[in-house]
Design a protein around this motif. Structure first.
Motif, mmCIF file in Angstrom:
data_model
loop_
_atom_site.group_PDB
_atom_site.id
_atom_site.type_symbol
_atom_site.label_atom_id
_atom_site.label_comp_id
_atom_site.label_asym_id
_atom_site.label_seq_id
_atom_site.Cartn_x
_atom_site.Cartn_y
_atom_site.Cartn_z
ATOM 1 N N LEU A 1 47.264 44.232 39.710
ATOM 2 C CA LEU A 1 46.456 45.349 40.198
ATOM 3 C C LEU A 1 46.544 46.541 39.247
ATOM 4 O O LEU A 1 45.553 47.232 39.003
ATOM 5 N N ARG B 1 44.349 45.855 36.174
ATOM 6 C CA ARG B 1 42.915 45.945 36.466
ATOM 7 C C ARG B 1 42.473 47.373 36.775
ATOM 8 O O ARG B 1 41.287 47.637 36.878
ATOM 9 N N GLU C 1 43.117 49.029 39.552
ATOM 10 C CA GLU C 1 42.860 49.244 40.977
ATOM 11 C C GLU C 1 43.899 50.168 41.602
ATOM 12 O O GLU C 1 43.640 50.794 42.622
#
Length: 64
Positions: free
Chosen positions: A51, A54, A56
């Motif tokens: 995460l 990425r 996020e």
């Protein structure tokens, strides 16, 4: 009544083979639980870094 004998179990020492198998079973069970815990922690860490990569999530606090 005085002539009757009651069958008593004879006390024997511990069975070495039985204790080895019990110890082996308990050791394998504890080891399995530890590995499951380790795999769960590893999965959480891998998910966190995926995460993070990425974008996020972020480890920096958002400024207001």
């Amino acid at each position: 009544m005085a002539g009757h004998k009651v069958a008593h179990a004879t006390l024997k020492g511990p069975s070495v083979v039985k204790e080895l198998f019990i110890g082996l079973a308990l050791g394998l069970a504890a080891g399995g639980l530890w590995k499951m815990h380790h795999w769960n922690e590893q999965r959480k860490t891998r998910t966190f870094y995926d995460l993070l990569e990425r974008g996020e999530i972020s480890v920096v606090a958002a400024e207001e």
